[in-house]
Design an enzyme around this catalytic site. Sequence first.
Site, PDB file in Angstrom:
ATOM      1  N   ASP A  14       0.848  -1.189   0.000  1.00 18.02           N
ATOM      2  CA  ASP A  14       0.000   0.000   0.000  1.00 18.02           C
ATOM      3  C   ASP A  14       0.890   1.248   0.000  1.00 18.02           C
ATOM      4  OD1 ASP A  14      -2.218   1.629   0.167  1.00 18.02           O
ATOM      5  OD2 ASP A  14      -2.798   1.001   2.190  1.00 18.02           O
ATOM      6  N   ASP A  74      -9.252   4.100  -1.369  1.00 16.73           N
ATOM      7  CA  ASP A  74      -9.977   4.498  -0.163  1.00 16.73           C
ATOM      8  C   ASP A  74     -11.331   5.109  -0.502  1.00 16.73           C
ATOM      9  OD1 ASP A  74      -7.813   3.599   1.275  1.00 16.73           O
ATOM     10  OD2 ASP A  74      -6.848   5.560   1.356  1.00 16.73           O
TER      11      ASP A  74
END
Length: 929
Positions: free
Chosen positions: A514, A601
């Site tokens: 990530d 997100d």
Amino acid sequence: MKPLGLPLIFLLAVGVLGVDRNNFKTCDQSGFCKRLRPFKPEKSQYTLNLDTVIVHGNVLSAEVTTANTEAEKKVPLWKYSLTLSALVDGTFRIQVDEADPIYPRYRTQLALDGEPKADGLQLVSKEGGKVTLTNTQGHKVLITAEPLKFEFLDQNGDVAVVINENSQLLIEPLRLKREKNDEDEENAENAVEVEEEGTWGENFKSHHDSKPRGNEAVSLDVSFPDADQIYGIPEHTDKFALRTTTSGEPYRLYNLDVFEYELDSRMAIYGAVPVLYAHGSKRTVGVFWHNSAETWVDVVNYADGTVVSSLVNLVTGGHKRRVDARFISESGIVDVFVMLGNKPADVFRQYTKLTGVTPLPPKFSLAYHQSRWNYVDEADVRGVDENFDVHDIPADVIWLDIEYTDRKKYFTWDSEKFRHPAEMVANLTAKGRRLVVIIDPHIKREAGYFLHEDATEQGLYVKDKDGNIYEGWCWPGSSSYLDFFNPAASKYYSERYRFENFPGTSKDVHIWNDMNEPSVFNGPEITMPKDCRHYKPPQDGQDGLASYWEHRHIHNEYGLWQIRATNEGMLERADHKYRPFILTRSTFAGTQRYAAVWTGDNAAEWGFLQASVPMCLSLAAAGVSFCGSDVGGFFKYPEPELMTRWYQAGAYQAFFRAHSHIETKRREPWLYEPSTTALLRDAVRRRYALLDFWYTLFYEHTLDGTPVTRPYFQEYPNEEETYTIDDQYLLGDKLLVRPVLEAGAKSVKVYLPGRDTNTLWYDVDSYQMHKANGYFNQEVNIAKIPVYQRGGSVVPRRERVRRSSTLMANDPFTLVVALDANNTAQGSLYIDDGETYEYKNNKYIYAKISYEPKQMTYTLVNPSAQFSSRAWIERIVIAGIRAAPRTARLHHGGRSTALQMTLHRGNDVLVIRKPGAPVSEDWSIQFAE
């Protein structure tokens, strides 16, 4: 609480308190975009020197110069080297670079899957100011010398792609910086005064970019005659079919960490894949802009009613089927691949021939994943694991976010909360489950942390503009970033994945990369400054600016280099025996060779559920079939209806993971009311029933390179209504999925394609048959989303419920046969051990399944396979049968066995019960009237 107690400035920067558009540039705030976007000359300044044209093998090489007429005495004569290459499968490549640059310009390194294979190239003529060439497949290229223009003709002789028709080819030549008192006459011609605004530096908010090489941008326009729509250049939250940009911002390709990103936007987010596809009823073609720098893309579709297109249509006397596009990149060379299709599947395949396919993933990775930021300790993980069993919901993977580490130090464990990681992993694997843990590229700058100490001592970090170790701010606080362009850094990082270097891990622990855009909370646009320095292999006589690459050159490639190093480490830790699973957020061309991707997100809102469909369609078309979104939304809390619809949609996306933010209310499936939990359970079980179908699709993707998740127009290219549909899609060519994306829906509009081919579609729940006739309203309730099987297909299913996919390995199959108008159907089934590379040694089963009115056959494509399975066929469901056969007999191994059949006349379904046919051998069923 606020995550990690970070200062307010950093919470604002990363968007924890809401995304702030002011943190991210517009075109006018991006110096090169502002400078080049208005560049629209009437005539190109570039000319091909016909006397220099040489064709050798598959390559034309020549010299290109800028115009230098009497009226342009002040413009220096710049020379450029041109190569045009013919590649296999109807692809061409154009490269234009400075003939003698002051120092080398960066060429993207990792996107291509090896050197593209050459085709033949023949010079047909060189006369009348034009060069005509042809490849072995009959495609032609016409190069006009002055002004320079490239026309690519399809096999019918029609112009399919035009390069530089709008004269927007531009390569800003590298120049030397000259101070006012510089008296070096030798360099005077190539020097630029320091006062020239923006040449040697520019500012954004409080950040200064030093630009030591000056302006070095490149631009190129591409025209697509006869095109109706254009697609690609993910990742954005816009529609799948790209829209004209002349009245607003261009599409931006620049990998950025944008928390709670906006919907319906051309803003850059985590991915940047610079490939475009143009489609119309005549053909499908594509271009791949091979460049890893910040890039802006303008689009003009002459049919969409914008001011510009309306004026053109007025001049041309009506509707003009054409789309224009333009790439503008901050640096690099002009390097563009032209893919001449001619069908959608052809051009998708051409792109994956260049950048690679998704390798066959481990089977568990196609099942259901449960994640959260964060499961707080071993007891929490154990509780989540056990509750899946208590509530009878299958699951294959539990995920751990950054809090499992010792204070954000990767390759470590929190010694209090995760004291026994090996035991925790063993408890999961005993049930056939796996663990995924996160490893981000930022490294905590803490004395005594082995990784930081080693990287500092061995010089493995990215450097700042002055050649010192770059320090930024991310989750650990003060951080530095490994320079994966340095072979020593990639090797060191890969070695951290060895079991002895990462205690507690095993072959069943996989990796999540990530924040690898890279995310830097206090950096410009929440990322690394462009004037940071990256490793460049040393070469004789090169020092100063020639001895390193700047981050501006490689930015969109950075995450790709990390996941490549992760992949290598995962392979080496077990002697290349087991297939790794890696998830990445940063995405570039070629990412699919190493990792799956998720859409970042998102939030628990209907709009983000809706956006997940075109986002994954766009990524799949750009080679990244292994795509999904955070089920339920990362931010906020999904109420029961939204959560139900998201699980139902996620069950039909390639990557199926529920994930949520650290500050959100827990939302594991059993924490809802029992009625909602039952619906979530049903959605997950539907996924597991089709796991072998998914696995077969991914295997076939490795063979032909076409997307697993497909837009309608791929299979129905002449059906114009399909060109802009992006709220429903196909899985392979067999299943049609229309998720319910609206709150309170009692019915949804479903488009059934295939009118011209008399296609039939069968509801997968009721087997009700529908004839393809465009849109119709399908009634839905909270337990159903519309999914249809195409008439003429066979889909394998496994109906028994297990804890995990591993425990299903020997379970029997149901074959669902949906008949077409000719009462025939075709399908396939792929089986192997699910986790190793032994399939490359012929240890797999790949069977073709065929149904005709008088017989059904199951035939191994690889009859010499050295793999067998105890699984068998326990049921065959034949939908759309008009007249039931009187008898059915199984023929296998020299034996003939009578089979029991039941005809359900209400929906024309014939069920053959317990035929007992093996999946490891050939067999057939003979029908008699």
